[in-house]
Scaffold this motif. Structure first.
Motif, PDB file in Angstrom:
ATOM      1  N   LYS A  61       0.837  -1.211   0.000  1.00 44.59           N
ATOM      2  CA  LYS A  61       0.000   0.000   0.000  1.00 44.59           C
ATOM      3  C   LYS A  61       0.867   1.255   0.000  1.00 44.59           C
ATOM      4  N   GLY A  62       1.955   1.232   0.766  1.00 42.21           N
ATOM      5  CA  GLY A  62       2.857   2.372   0.813  1.00 42.21           C
ATOM      6  C   GLY A  62       3.503   2.648  -0.529  1.00 42.21           C
ATOM      7  N   THR A  63       3.899   1.600  -1.232  1.00 41.81           N
ATOM      8  CA  THR A  63       4.520   1.754  -2.549  1.00 41.81           C
ATOM      9  C   THR A  63       3.523   2.318  -3.549  1.00 41.81           C
ATOM     10  N   ILE A  64       2.316   1.794  -3.524  1.00 44.91           N
ATOM     11  CA  ILE A  64       1.278   2.283  -4.436  1.00 44.91           C
ATOM     12  C   ILE A  64       0.962   3.750  -4.144  1.00 44.91           C
ATOM     13  N   ALA A  65       0.869   4.104  -2.860  1.00 41.80           N
ATOM     14  CA  ALA A  65       0.607   5.496  -2.487  1.00 41.80           C
ATOM     15  C   ALA A  65       1.754   6.400  -2.947  1.00 41.80           C
ATOM     16  N   PHE A  66       2.991   5.930  -2.795  1.00 33.51           N
ATOM     17  CA  PHE A  66       4.154   6.710  -3.219  1.00 33.51           C
ATOM     18  C   PHE A  66       4.105   6.973  -4.720  1.00 33.51           C
ATOM     19  N   PHE A  67       3.868   5.922  -5.503  1.00 37.62           N
ATOM     20  CA  PHE A  67       3.819   6.113  -6.953  1.00 37.62           C
ATOM     21  C   PHE A  67       2.638   6.982  -7.370  1.00 37.62           C
ATOM     22  N   GLY A  68       1.522   6.869  -6.672  1.00 39.76           N
ATOM     23  CA  GLY A  68       0.381   7.731  -6.964  1.00 39.76           C
ATOM     24  C   GLY A  68       0.721   9.193  -6.724  1.00 39.76           C
ATOM     25  N   THR A  69       1.367   9.478  -5.603  1.00 41.87           N
ATOM     26  CA  THR A  69       1.774  10.855  -5.285  1.00 41.87           C
ATOM     27  C   THR A  69       2.819  11.348  -6.279  1.00 41.87           C
ATOM     28  N   LEU A  70       3.769  10.496  -6.604  1.00 43.89           N
ATOM     29  CA  LEU A  70       4.802  10.862  -7.569  1.00 43.89           C
ATOM     30  C   LEU A  70       4.180  11.200  -8.920  1.00 43.89           C
ATOM     31  N   PHE A  71       3.237  10.392  -9.351  1.00 43.64           N
ATOM     32  CA  PHE A  71       2.547  10.637 -10.615  1.00 43.64           C
ATOM     33  C   PHE A  71       1.788  11.957 -10.577  1.00 43.64           C
ATOM     34  N   GLU A  72       1.067  12.178  -9.471  1.00 48.09           N
ATOM     35  CA  GLU A  72       0.316  13.431  -9.311  1.00 48.09           C
ATOM     36  C   GLU A  72       1.229  14.641  -9.425  1.00 48.09           C
ATOM     37  N   GLN A  73       2.324  14.614  -8.683  1.00 43.17           N
ATOM     38  CA  GLN A  73       3.246  15.749  -8.643  1.00 43.17           C
ATOM     39  C   GLN A  73       3.927  15.975  -9.987  1.00 43.17           C
TER      40      GLN A  73
END
Length: 94
Positions: A61-73
């Protein structure tokens, strides 16, 4: 540093960095860690690598959240340009 993957990464990165004449010419390096480890984080910082540590206790979940935030930014950087897509394969059980 018990994780062999990080040790190999550090070895290869150090080998690459030897080709630079100055420590100021080195690009900024980041690494994502799925769980906090103060000793590992300190070693990475001492070697010029900025650790980004997940706040979620579940590594997936942490990895998915990280990539989601990275993509957003990063999507904001190129707003108005080509449409970007982001896909994560796999499922989260729970």
């Amino acid at each position: 540093m018990s994780d062999i993957n990080i040790r190999v990464l550090l070895y290869k990165l150090n080998k690459t960095w030897k080709s630079f004449n100055s420590t100021r010419a080195r690009p900024q390096v980041y690494i994502f860690l799925t769980s906090p480890n103060p000793i590992q984080e300190r070693i990475l910082l001492d070697r010029g690598i900025t650790p980004i540590v997940s706040k979620d206790p579940d590594p997936q979940k942490g990895t998915i959240a990280f990539f989601g935030t990275l993509f957003e930014q990063t999507s904001r950087i190129g707003e108005g340009s080509k449409k970007r897509e982001f896909h994560i394969e796999g499922t989260i059980e729970g």
